[in-house]
Design an enzyme around this catalytic site. Structure first.
Site, short mmCIF file in Angstrom:
data_model
loop_
_atom_site.label_atom_id
_atom_site.label_comp_id
_atom_site.label_asym_id
_atom_site.label_seq_id
_atom_site.Cartn_x
_atom_site.Cartn_y
_atom_site.Cartn_z
N CYS A 79 -48.86 51.00 -4.69
CA CYS A 79 -48.98 49.84 -5.13
C CYS A 79 -48.56 49.06 -5.28
CB CYS A 79 -50.45 50.07 -6.60
SG CYS A 79 -49.12 50.57 -8.69
N CYS B 97 -4.09 42.32 -0.58
CA CYS B 97 -3.78 42.30 -2.35
C CYS B 97 -3.76 41.84 -2.51
CB CYS B 97 -2.22 43.06 -2.01
SG CYS B 97 -1.19 42.47 -2.32
N CYS C 47 36.13 52.47 -33.03
CA CYS C 47 35.97 54.78 -33.62
C CYS C 47 34.28 55.12 -32.88
CB CYS C 47 36.65 54.96 -33.20
SG CYS C 47 36.46 55.22 -36.08
N CYS D 254 -12.40 28.91 -7.52
CA CYS D 254 -12.76 28.44 -7.35
C CYS D 254 -14.27 28.16 -6.43
CB CYS D 254 -11.93 27.93 -5.77
SG CYS D 254 -11.26 28.98 -4.74
N CYS E 266 31.51 67.19 -34.58
CA CYS E 266 30.48 67.28 -33.56
C CYS E 266 30.78 68.19 -31.56
CB CYS E 266 29.69 66.69 -33.09
SG CYS E 266 30.32 65.31 -32.20
N CYS F 96 21.96 49.36 -42.14
CA CYS F 96 21.03 50.26 -43.74
C CYS F 96 21.84 50.71 -43.92
CB CYS F 96 19.35 50.76 -42.27
SG CYS F 96 19.99 52.55 -42.55
N CYS G 86 -1.84 36.61 -0.74
CA CYS G 86 -2.03 37.53 -0.04
C CYS G 86 -3.84 38.39 0.64
CB CYS G 86 -0.89 39.28 0.49
SG CYS G 86 -0.67 40.11 0.58
#
Lengths: 194, 588
Positions: free
Chosen positions: B141, B242, B292, B216, B325, B299, B239
């Site tokens: 229908c 891409c 050195c 555009c 160290c 700080c 391009c």
């Protein structure tokens, strides 16, 4: 808007041949948008003897949009999520046609139970098992059917208890039961012979 | 010198000729329509005619009605050749079945024997005039059909709305869809038409929207190679493959990586890792500016530069009180060395890339200066009349600058570890790199020379000097053109062709610069454009751009007889009624 007139007709139609198809659809509440479908596990499959409940919710566009279906009963099947019960079936997605009904859709779900498609899995774990170790798959599926889809039979815990009382270690009883798919007698046989 | 001069003259004239040719490009194309590079601009207005053109091919070939041809073409993504191939290979029946086309040898029209029909969807009995039977023979229908169509249009499936019957693959007749939907939702019917129309762009690998922003409204259609650079009539060069800015001789993959690298701060991050350490207290990066290994942060916290641990403030040159160290963090050292090296490498290429881009920008201003110089010199009534050499030289300079600047990101990836680490041995890589850099340097040197000569204030010079500059400019133009071509050849044949993994394609070198796509002119357009707009089916807000005659007058000639006839017939928009099968349109 859901075409409730059609849903009503579908329900009537479905209840008319419930004997033949074994498929039942009933409203969850007064609201026809939420339904419960019931399908028997197909004969000759590990789901045989089980009764599976499926939650159905109808989108506003029904029947022009597919109904949403999900297993409420836990089931072990490559195309059904063992966690959520979600179903991977084309007619519930892009292959839906308004000419299909809830009953025909449930029949398709039932057919899916007999013919899994492990190459298009919903549950990767189940599908891998299906492909690599078919026997274990059958065992697990049967066990899940026994455990979750059979209301009447003894619960697993009761079976374990019964067999354990016979003097077998509980862990062994559990694994044997699972291996034979929950069949109490087969398990006993195996336990005695092993 | 004489030799050189004469060859220059040759070049000079031939260049001018070809430039003329460029201006009249369109006329040329119309003389020999199937030949030549013919990138086309498809505007909102010419979209319909572009589609019709392809539809007609298929309709004529298979003697089909328009909506069937459209269904087929949409299924085969507007690739008429592939469609033809399937036809030859599998036959007509299979071709139609796969695409969902059912051509009816009409069964007795709308079986009048049954006054009522049960619609299988809503399960109601309805008078047959409230139902519709589609080509595949299924009848439901009108209400259900309409619902179905609306759901599908909203799902974005307009291009392939299938029949409602289960497993029926047939695509519904678009006229049925349009009529039924239009009764309830005219806006939806419009949307449907637009989707069908735009399928020609969106489902077609030969056509892409121009990526301009603000858009555009145009699309570009190419003829064969998708690796090409085009210019839309809005002026944007891009391009085609891409859709980013034109970047040859960089491949699309390289350009994407490069653009991202330049955009984000990853190199800054690299520099920070290499040159700073985080303060253990405030976590700001601290750069050691000499002295050195005891460093103090603004700080106030002092810490050891070697291990980054907080320390006290007393120290000698070689040791810090209460701190040793000593452990050499080889791993960390290596990492920062690597970062430093990578950064250095990147900066090398980036600086050169940037330098050429900047020069290009500087030289763009040169254009005006040169125009002034030309007019000054022209006034000085001399035997120098023709100044096209300056403009040609300038265009050559711009094009070569472009090539040069993009050759740096190319080299960055070609000879770096990121993309082709396993493609070549260190030795191979070095040989190739030398080969490439040789070419690049030659080009660079000549471009700089060309730039120098073009910047000469020739309006202040005597005639002889101007003639000499002219000769140099012409000469250098030829050389840079050849060198650009050679650089592209080298990249394509010696560098990219031998790669095994991943495909890198570059747009071919265009000596005349990026080709500007021409307006699509077809008989359909000439014929109908004036009628099309008012009945515009969906291309909303179309401005009357098409009023501008597209290109040269020759379009008039080709379209003339048809146009006259169409006007006389005065079809009043009927031609553009998508409802009408094309045969009807033709007969009219």
């Amino acid at each position: 808007m859901i075409d409730f007139a059609r849903v009503q007709k579908e329900l009537q139609e479905c209840s008319r041949d419930i004997e033949a198809s074994g498929i039942r659809v009933s409203p969850k509440s007064d609201n026809l948008g939420c339904l419960i479908g019931t399908i028997p596990g197909p004969i000759g499959t590990p789901y045989e003897g089980g009764t599976f409940q499926i939650d159905i919710s109808l989108p506003d566009g029904y029947p022009f949009e597919p109904p949403k279906m999900q297993f409420a009963t836990k089931v072990w099947h490559p195309n059904i999520s063992s966690q959520s019960g979600a179903i991977c079936l084309d007619i519930l997605k892009d292959q839906w046609s308004p000419a299909l009904t809830l009953k025909t859709a449930l029949l398709s779900v039932q057919a899916l139970l007999s013919a899994p498609e492990p190459d298009d899995p919903q549950d990767a774990v189940v599908a891998q098992q299906y492909l690599r170790d078919y026997q274990t798959f059958i065992g697990t599926a049967r066990y899940w059917t026994e455990t979750f889809a059979k209301a009447s039979s003894l619960g697993v815990e009761e079976k374990v208890q019964k067999l354990a009382e016979m003097g077998f270690p509980e862990a062994l009883v559990r694994s044997t039961l699972e291996a034979v798919g929950g069949d109490e007698n087969l398990a006993l046989e195996k336990l005695c012979s092993g | 010198m004489d030799d050189c001069l004469s060859s220059d003259e040759d070049y000079y004239y031939s260049d001018r000729d070809s430039l003329d040719g460029l201006e009249n490009e369109e006329a040329d194309f119309q003389c020999a329509p199937p030949k030549g590079p013919s990138t086309k601009v498809i505007t909102k207005e010419s979209l319909l005619s572009a589609q019709k053109e392809d539809l007609r091919k298929v309709m004529d070939m298979l003697s089909l009605r328009e909506h069937h041809a459209r269904t087929l073409l949409i299924y085969y993504r507007w690739d008429a050749e592939r469609l033809l191939a399937v036809l030859v290979e599998k036959g007509k029946a299979c071709l139609f079945a796969e695409a969902g086309v059912k051509v009816v040898e009409h069964q007795d029209l709308d079986s009048p024997s049954f006054p009522t029909i049960t619609c299988d969807i809503c399960m109601e009995d309805l008078p047959s005039e409230e139902t519709t039977r589609v080509d595949c023979g299924h009848c439901f229908c009108n209400n259900c059909w309409t619902e179905h169509f609306i759901v599908k249009i909203n799902e974005g499936q307009s291009r392939r709305i299938r029949c409602m019957a289960h497993k029926c693959n047939a695509i519904c007749d678009e006229a049925v869809i349009r009529n039924l939907v239009n009764k309830r939702h005219p806006d939806m019917a419009e949307k449907f038409d637009r989707f069908l129309l735009e399928s020609y762009i969106e489902d077609n690998k030969r056509v892409k929207w121009c990526p301009s922003t603000p858009h555009c409204g145009n699309a570009i259609r190419i003829e064969d190679d998708e690796f090409c650079e085009v210019e839309c009539s809005c002026g944007l060069q891009f391009c085609f493959s891409c859709l980013s800015e034109a970047h040859s001789p960089c491949s699309c993959v390289m350009w994407e990586l490069w653009a991202k690298k330049c955009r984000d701060e990853s190199e800054t991050v690299n520099w920070i890792t290499a040159h700073t350490k985080a303060c253990p207290k405030c976590h700001k990066p601290v750069e050691k500016n000499g002295g050195c290994n005891l460093v103090s942060c603004i700080c106030g916290q002092a810490f050891c530069w070697l291990c980054g641990g907080a320390t006290g403030r007393d120290h000698t040159w070689s040791s810090i009180t209460g701190h040793s160290c000593g452990r050499f963090k080889a791993e960390r050292e290596k990492k920062s060395e690597r970062a430093k090296r990578d950064h250095y490498r990147y900066m090398h290429y980036y600086n050169r890339y940037r330098a050429h881009i900047d020069s290009f920008k500087q030289e763009s201003k040169l254009k005006e200066t040169i125009q002034e110089r030309v007019s000054v010199t022209e006034e000085r009534d001399s035997r120098l009349r023709d100044f096209s050499w300056v403009n040609n030289g300038l265009s050559r300079l711009f094009r070569s600058r472009r090539v040069l600047s993009f050759s740096y990101p190319f080299a960055f990836y070609m000879f770096g570890d990121e993309l082709f680490k396993d493609e070549m041995t260190q030795e191979e890589r070095e040989i190739k790199q030398h080969l490439f850099e040789d070419q690049q340097q030659q080009l660079e040197a000549n471009v700089e020379k060309l730039s120098k000569f073009l910047e000469e204030p020739f309006d202040q010079y005597g005639e002889d000097k101007v003639m000499e500059i002219r000769m140099q400019v012409i000469n250098l133009s030829v050389i840079t053109d050849t060198l650009c071509q050679k650089l592209y050849d080298c990249i394509e044949n010696d560098l990219l062709a031998s790669l095994q993994f991943g495909s890198h394609n570059i747009a071919p070198y265009k000596s005349k610069g990026i080709e500007r796509a021409s307006e699509l002119t077809t008989c359909w357009k000439a014929n109908n454009s004036d009628k099309y707009l008012p009945s515009d089916c969906g291309a909303s807000g179309g401005t009357a751009e098409f009023d501008q005659p597209s290109g040269s007058g020759s379009s008039d000639e080709s379209g003339c007889p048809l146009r006259k006839r169409a006007r006389k017939d005065g079809l009043g928009g009927g031609l553009f009624d998508l409802n009408l099968p094309a045969e009807v349109v033709d007969r009219n």
